[in-house]
Write a protein that holds these residues in place. Structure first.
Motif, mmCIF file in Angstrom:
data_model
loop_
_atom_site.group_PDB
_atom_site.id
_atom_site.type_symbol
_atom_site.label_atom_id
_atom_site.label_comp_id
_atom_site.label_asym_id
_atom_site.label_seq_id
_atom_site.Cartn_x
_atom_site.Cartn_y
_atom_site.Cartn_z
ATOM 1 N N LYS A 25 -10.528 -9.131 -24.613
ATOM 2 C CA LYS A 25 -11.115 -10.451 -24.415
ATOM 3 C C LYS A 25 -10.138 -11.252 -23.566
ATOM 4 O O LYS A 25 -8.953 -11.331 -23.899
ATOM 5 N N VAL A 26 -10.629 -11.853 -22.488
ATOM 6 C CA VAL A 26 -9.795 -12.728 -21.662
ATOM 7 C C VAL A 26 -9.915 -14.133 -22.229
ATOM 8 O O VAL A 26 -10.989 -14.722 -22.226
ATOM 9 N N LEU A 27 -8.791 -14.659 -22.732
ATOM 10 C CA LEU A 27 -8.803 -15.982 -23.348
ATOM 11 C C LEU A 27 -8.516 -17.089 -22.345
ATOM 12 O O LEU A 27 -9.228 -18.090 -22.301
ATOM 13 N N ILE A 28 -7.449 -16.935 -21.582
ATOM 14 C CA ILE A 28 -7.065 -17.960 -20.604
ATOM 15 C C ILE A 28 -6.639 -17.269 -19.318
ATOM 16 O O ILE A 28 -5.885 -16.294 -19.344
ATOM 17 N N SER A 29 -7.125 -17.797 -18.197
ATOM 18 C CA SER A 29 -6.838 -17.224 -16.882
ATOM 19 C C SER A 29 -6.832 -18.363 -15.863
ATOM 20 O O SER A 29 -7.033 -19.526 -16.230
ATOM 21 N N PRO A 30 -6.651 -18.059 -14.605
ATOM 22 C CA PRO A 30 -6.765 -19.119 -13.601
ATOM 23 C C PRO A 30 -8.110 -19.836 -13.648
ATOM 24 O O PRO A 30 -8.198 -21.024 -13.339
ATOM 25 N N LYS A 31 -9.162 -19.141 -14.083
ATOM 26 C CA LYS A 31 -10.486 -19.761 -14.224
ATOM 27 C C LYS A 31 -10.442 -20.964 -15.179
ATOM 28 O O LYS A 31 -11.135 -21.952 -14.974
ATOM 29 N N GLU A 32 -9.592 -20.872 -16.211
ATOM 30 C CA GLU A 32 -9.446 -21.966 -17.170
ATOM 31 C C GLU A 32 -8.302 -22.914 -16.801
ATOM 32 O O GLU A 32 -8.018 -23.849 -17.536
ATOM 33 N N GLY A 33 -7.625 -22.629 -15.679
ATOM 34 C CA GLY A 33 -6.595 -23.535 -15.191
ATOM 35 C C GLY A 33 -5.162 -23.046 -15.278
ATOM 36 O O GLY A 33 -4.246 -23.744 -14.859
ATOM 37 N N TRP A 34 -4.929 -21.836 -15.832
ATOM 38 C CA TRP A 34 -3.554 -21.328 -15.912
ATOM 39 C C TRP A 34 -3.277 -20.474 -14.685
ATOM 40 O O TRP A 34 -3.497 -19.275 -14.673
ATOM 41 N N GLU A 35 -2.840 -21.105 -13.628
ATOM 42 C CA GLU A 35 -2.606 -20.412 -12.359
ATOM 43 C C GLU A 35 -1.508 -19.366 -12.501
ATOM 44 O O GLU A 35 -0.432 -19.641 -13.034
ATOM 45 N N GLY A 36 -1.799 -18.177 -12.022
ATOM 46 C CA GLY A 36 -0.798 -17.119 -11.938
ATOM 47 C C GLY A 36 -0.672 -16.224 -13.157
ATOM 48 O O GLY A 36 0.046 -15.231 -13.104
ATOM 49 N N HIS A 37 -1.348 -16.540 -14.266
ATOM 50 C CA HIS A 37 -1.215 -15.738 -15.483
ATOM 51 C C HIS A 37 -2.556 -15.560 -16.187
ATOM 52 O O HIS A 37 -3.478 -16.349 -15.983
ATOM 53 N N VAL A 38 -2.608 -14.524 -17.024
ATOM 54 C CA VAL A 38 -3.805 -14.249 -17.815
ATOM 55 C C VAL A 38 -3.364 -13.879 -19.234
ATOM 56 O O VAL A 38 -2.462 -13.059 -19.416
ATOM 57 N N MET A 39 -3.993 -14.511 -20.229
ATOM 58 C CA MET A 39 -3.753 -14.169 -21.629
ATOM 59 C C MET A 39 -4.999 -13.467 -22.163
ATOM 60 O O MET A 39 -6.099 -14.024 -22.105
ATOM 61 N N ARG A 40 -4.773 -12.243 -22.643
ATOM 62 C CA ARG A 40 -5.874 -11.443 -23.183
ATOM 63 C C ARG A 40 -5.575 -11.067 -24.636
ATOM 64 O O ARG A 40 -4.417 -11.045 -25.041
ATOM 65 N N VAL A 41 -6.614 -10.725 -25.370
ATOM 66 C CA VAL A 41 -6.480 -10.132 -26.694
ATOM 67 C C VAL A 41 -7.084 -8.737 -26.613
ATOM 68 O O VAL A 41 -8.197 -8.560 -26.095
ATOM 69 N N PHE A 42 -6.325 -7.757 -27.084
ATOM 70 C CA PHE A 42 -6.813 -6.388 -27.167
ATOM 71 C C PHE A 42 -7.024 -6.026 -28.624
ATOM 72 O O PHE A 42 -6.270 -6.456 -29.503
ATOM 73 N N GLU A 43 -8.029 -5.213 -28.865
ATOM 74 C CA GLU A 43 -8.295 -4.671 -30.190
ATOM 75 C C GLU A 43 -8.400 -3.161 -30.052
ATOM 76 O O GLU A 43 -9.185 -2.659 -29.237
ATOM 77 N N LEU A 44 -7.585 -2.446 -30.839
ATOM 78 C CA LEU A 44 -7.630 -0.987 -30.870
ATOM 79 C C LEU A 44 -8.138 -0.566 -32.237
ATOM 80 O O LEU A 44 -7.545 -0.931 -33.262
ATOM 81 N N GLY A 45 -9.235 0.180 -32.257
ATOM 82 C CA GLY A 45 -9.779 0.671 -33.516
ATOM 83 C C GLY A 45 -8.867 1.716 -34.135
ATOM 84 O O GLY A 45 -7.883 2.154 -33.521
ATOM 85 N N GLU A 46 -9.199 2.128 -35.339
ATOM 86 C CA GLU A 46 -8.403 3.144 -36.040
ATOM 87 C C GLU A 46 -8.246 4.377 -35.139
ATOM 88 O O GLU A 46 -9.237 4.920 -34.639
ATOM 89 N N GLY A 47 -7.010 4.773 -34.890
ATOM 90 C CA GLY A 47 -6.721 5.918 -34.011
ATOM 91 C C GLY A 47 -6.806 5.588 -32.528
ATOM 92 O O GLY A 47 -6.604 6.453 -31.689
ATOM 93 N N GLY A 48 -7.098 4.335 -32.196
ATOM 94 C CA GLY A 48 -7.245 3.937 -30.795
ATOM 95 C C GLY A 48 -5.907 3.782 -30.089
ATOM 96 O O GLY A 48 -4.859 3.655 -30.725
ATOM 97 N N HIS A 49 -5.960 3.803 -28.746
ATOM 98 C CA HIS A 49 -4.745 3.653 -27.949
ATOM 99 C C HIS A 49 -5.070 3.216 -26.528
ATOM 100 O O HIS A 49 -6.184 3.395 -26.043
ATOM 101 N N THR A 50 -4.067 2.632 -25.900
ATOM 102 C CA THR A 50 -4.130 2.316 -24.470
ATOM 103 C C THR A 50 -3.621 3.538 -23.713
ATOM 104 O O THR A 50 -3.074 4.468 -24.327
ATOM 105 N N PRO A 51 -3.736 3.564 -22.386
ATOM 106 C CA PRO A 51 -3.182 4.709 -21.651
ATOM 107 C C PRO A 51 -1.648 4.648 -21.646
ATOM 108 O O PRO A 51 -1.067 3.565 -21.763
ATOM 109 N N ARG A 52 -0.997 5.787 -21.533
ATOM 110 C CA ARG A 52 0.457 5.806 -21.316
ATOM 111 C C ARG A 52 0.628 5.631 -19.816
ATOM 112 O O ARG A 52 0.216 6.491 -19.033
ATOM 113 N N HIS A 53 1.197 4.490 -19.416
ATOM 114 C CA HIS A 53 1.195 4.139 -17.997
ATOM 115 C C HIS A 53 2.350 3.215 -17.622
ATOM 116 O O HIS A 53 3.066 2.721 -18.496
#
Length: 115
Positions: A25-53
């Motif tokens: 979920k994108v909470l705050i971004s330049p669209k909401e007025g925070w130039e140059g940064h983005v605050m997101r919330v991630f949710e990983l289900g049981e056993g879930g993961h992001t890529p190794r990168h």
């Protein structure tokens, strides 16, 4: 300026073969007025993961709930609600849910780091 709640933000399922059971979920971004940064919330289900990168920008993370592991440059660090991390640019990393409940965390990146 914005004042809202994460429950009011539409989630996006991450469709990537290197990702398992992840929502963003994108909470705050330049669209909401925070130039140059983005605050997101991630949710990983049981056993879930992001890529190794890696990528050429840093990010800041705060664990809201759940427990898991942050793999960072060859080391696995246990994380739980209240944990926080700074992941420098160019460092190999991955978030993994190792608990029974959803692993939920804030991730703040420079604007170029949000896709």
């Amino acid at each position: 300026m914005i004042v809202s709640h994460k429950d009011n933000v539409k989630e996006k399922r991450i469709n990537n073969p290197e990702v398992k059971d992840a929502l963003m979920k994108v909470l705050i971004s330049p669209k909401e007025g925070w130039e140059g940064h983005v605050m997101r919330v991630f949710e990983l289900g049981e056993g879930g993961h992001t890529p190794r990168h890696t990528h050429p920008w840093p990010h800041i993370n705060y664990i809201i709930k759940g427990e898991g592991v942050l793999h960072l440059e060859g080391e696995d660090k246990e994380i739980k609600a209240g944990s926080f991390a700074y992941v420098p640019a160019g460092k190999l990393h991955q978030f993994m849910n190792k608990g029974k409940e959803t692993l939920e965390f804030i991730c703040i990146v420079p604007e170029e780091g949000h896709k």
